[in-house]
Design an enzyme around this catalytic site. Sequence first.
Site, PDB file in Angstrom:
ATOM      1  N   SER A   1       5.175   0.189  -4.524  1.00 37.42           N
ATOM      2  CA  SER A   1       5.479  -0.485  -3.262  1.00 37.42           C
ATOM      3  C   SER A   1       5.942   0.534  -2.228  1.00 37.42           C
ATOM      4  O   SER A   1       6.111   0.197  -1.064  1.00 37.42           O
ATOM      5  CB  SER A   1       6.557  -1.552  -3.478  1.00 37.42           C
ATOM      6  OG  SER A   1       7.711  -0.945  -4.009  1.00 37.42           O
TER       7      SER A   1
ATOM      8  N   HIS B   1      -1.173  -3.467  -4.356  1.00 35.36           N
ATOM      9  CA  HIS B   1       0.243  -3.804  -4.282  1.00 35.36           C
ATOM     10  C   HIS B   1       0.471  -5.323  -4.316  1.00 35.36           C
ATOM     11  O   HIS B   1       0.243  -6.014  -3.323  1.00 35.36           O
ATOM     12  CB  HIS B   1       0.847  -3.194  -2.997  1.00 35.36           C
ATOM     13  CG  HIS B   1       2.293  -3.510  -2.819  1.00 35.36           C
ATOM     14  ND1 HIS B   1       2.884  -3.662  -1.585  1.00 35.36           N
ATOM     15  CD2 HIS B   1       3.279  -3.724  -3.728  1.00 35.36           C
ATOM     16  CE1 HIS B   1       4.160  -3.943  -1.738  1.00 35.36           C
ATOM     17  NE2 HIS B   1       4.429  -4.003  -3.027  1.00 35.36           N
TER      18      HIS B   1
ATOM     19  N   ASN C   1       6.019  -4.377   3.980  1.00 35.12           N
ATOM     20  CA  ASN C   1       7.398  -3.911   3.840  1.00 35.12           C
ATOM     21  C   ASN C   1       7.866  -3.137   5.057  1.00 35.12           C
ATOM     22  O   ASN C   1       9.027  -3.182   5.433  1.00 35.12           O
ATOM     23  CB  ASN C   1       7.551  -3.060   2.577  1.00 35.12           C
ATOM     24  CG  ASN C   1       7.566  -3.939   1.338  1.00 35.12           C
ATOM     25  OD1 ASN C   1       7.736  -5.152   1.436  1.00 35.12           O
ATOM     26  ND2 ASN C   1       7.362  -3.345   0.173  1.00 35.12           N
TER      27      ASN C   1
END
Length: 703
Positions: free
Chosen positions: A429, A450, A500
């Site tokens: 990640s 991912h 993210n």
Amino acid sequence: MNAPAPSRTASRAPVAGALDDAGVFWIRFDDPERKVNVLSTEVMNLLSDLADAARQAAPRGLVFVSAKPGVFLAGADITLFEKIATPEEGRELARRGQEIFGRFASLPFPTAAAVEGVCLGGGLELALTCDWLIAASTPKTRLGLPEVQLGIIPGLGGTQRLVPRIGLPAALDLILTSRTVDARRAEKMGLADEACPLELLEKRAQAYLARGKRVRKRKWRDLAARPPLSALPLSLARKGVLAKTRGHYPAPLAAIDAVGTGLARGLAAGLAREAELFGKLAVSEVSRQLVLIFFLKERFAKPPEGARTGQAFPKGAVVGAGIMGGGIAHLLASHGMRVRLKDIAPESLGKALSVVRDLDKKLARGSVEDRLRARQRMERILPTLDNTGFDTADIVIEAVVENLGLKRRVFAELEGVVRQDAILATNTSSLPISAIASEMKNPERSVGIHFFNPVHKMPLVEVIPGEKTSAQTTRDAVAFVLAVGKVPVVVADRPGFLVNRILLPYVAEAIRCFVDGAPIRAIDAALLGFGMPMGPLELADTVGIDVGAKVSHILEEAFGERMRAPGLMADMEQRKWLGAKTGIGFYTYGSGKEKKKSPNAALDALRAAPVGAHPSGPGTPGTEEIVDRCILTMVNEAARCLAEKVVATSDELDLAMVFGTGFAPFRGGLWRYATARGLPACRARLAELATRYGSRFAPADVL
Ligand code: 3H9
């Protein structure tokens, strides 16, 4: 054969009817120009003619059937909705459809729907006009009314004809959740009269015709659907919807209204109300956005040209039996793949297998089929402490701890074991794919895939080609992700990838709002009110404060100060207030089954003292300020991602944010929200926030 003359040539008509020698009138759907059968304008016109033709033919019965394997009817043609300009037009569209369906419902001879494949929305509404519904127990057979997911309600009688069939609570559940059921479940709940093998479908449908018209037997459950008793389940449903949607989604409330009207005032009034509400919703902004999201998802749900097919991945292997590794193995096995799950520690393997078993228990509804499927799934996962079986895997996914050295070693070792054409994927990640593949002889077969946690719930998967990944490997990785039922978005090998990188500063900003004096509940409530599925502080607790701090650190190294974690996170880490996993974070978590949570009052002391430890902003932010600080932080980062080509298009960015973070779908995605608000307005507000709170809000150049 007394088949009526359809508007195109007989062989090309999307639906046609014919009387057979046994006196049964068959209406068969099979649109030669589409992958699925839908209720287009043409099909509705043909159905109108067929209703009259069938009545005239006076057969001993009528059966609806589809010649398209896997599809009975996917409902109304959704592309028609954008052409509806006014609520009145929408109402008339529904009224006309209801009138045609009504003619089938009132035929004087028995009718049956022989359903194989998807039978959704208007498709199920048509089947509900029939006396009998027989469903083939094939894997593709799914019945349901998914309209509220598109921001509308069933408009062809679904809110009226489902309740008498399956009772009020079950009908509300199906309509309000958009849940679909398979043939067996449909039989169990009374939606289908019988679930049978495909080979027997048409025979069984004919057999039901011999029973004549359906005579409804009174059941105890009917009482609950009779006013005034129905008032209670209806008001409970309303309350449940409001608590869940916070008023952002009008369709479920409208569906309850239409159901209630029918129960109180009869079918005709119920249908009129249904059509009126359908018309209003069809032109609403919420529905427009949800329909856009539907087509966006469909557009990217196609394997790229030249990619391996979904069936090209019968065998997989997962390295690292942690939470992610176990979740990925479960997913692959759920999609029929045989999976080797490797770890160096036997106890980790044991733990991962019990996690898989628990997951099965959670997901299963307890039927015999569910238990059988779970057992087959478990049998497909083969644990191993070495590389046994890796030489036949089509794809290997590495999910060991986030340590570059270790991942490099794993990749280099795997390369010598696996087949020449196997894909080597990493589920990192936060680490660069190119760096993980740097010691490989053939890095062109490496790629980042991912998954998000929890794997079984999160639809999005980021596919990340490294510097040396071949275009073919990327295409195959996308095809693989589709084959395991997820939504792939290709993103660049940049720190934090896409989701993210946008989400972390958003959560950090929510934490800063807390540092600046806003209460925990107020912050989460503000963003829930905006339409996020979970408050950012609860999200921080769910992800883990330590995990968040670690990723922030990586992002800060790459992008500088704007990604810095608030100092409070280090204080929390020190105290082991890491969130849900330690039972305390921004919230404290009860130990009971409910895991009831309440704000961690001890954090207030941390924020007030020691003086100067946390930079305090100018005054306690209110709801609007909290929302703007958090959401515009995301918009700003998204703008940079688009400029840097981290993701190719704003459509893919929206897809990733909706399916990776649950970003308010009724707003159509993050970028659609920003453009609807106006990019100059976003920029101006960011500039204002920058003068108040500092340079982290400095608008991105592209804005
Ligand atoms: C409704 O019924 C309202 C009524 O109550 C009231 C009216 C007044 N319309 O992806 P695939 C397209 S609302 C138009 O390989 P799969 C899809 O976009 C409707 N197009 O299939 C794609 O096109 P393309 C309620 C539709 O096996 C192709 O067909 N129904 C529709 O992965 C499908 O190819 C729904 O919400 C449609 N209704 O999945 C069901 N359905 O190839 C919506 C499909 O050009 N549909 N298309 O991109 C689905 O959920 C999935 O498509 C389905 C098939 C499960 C059917």
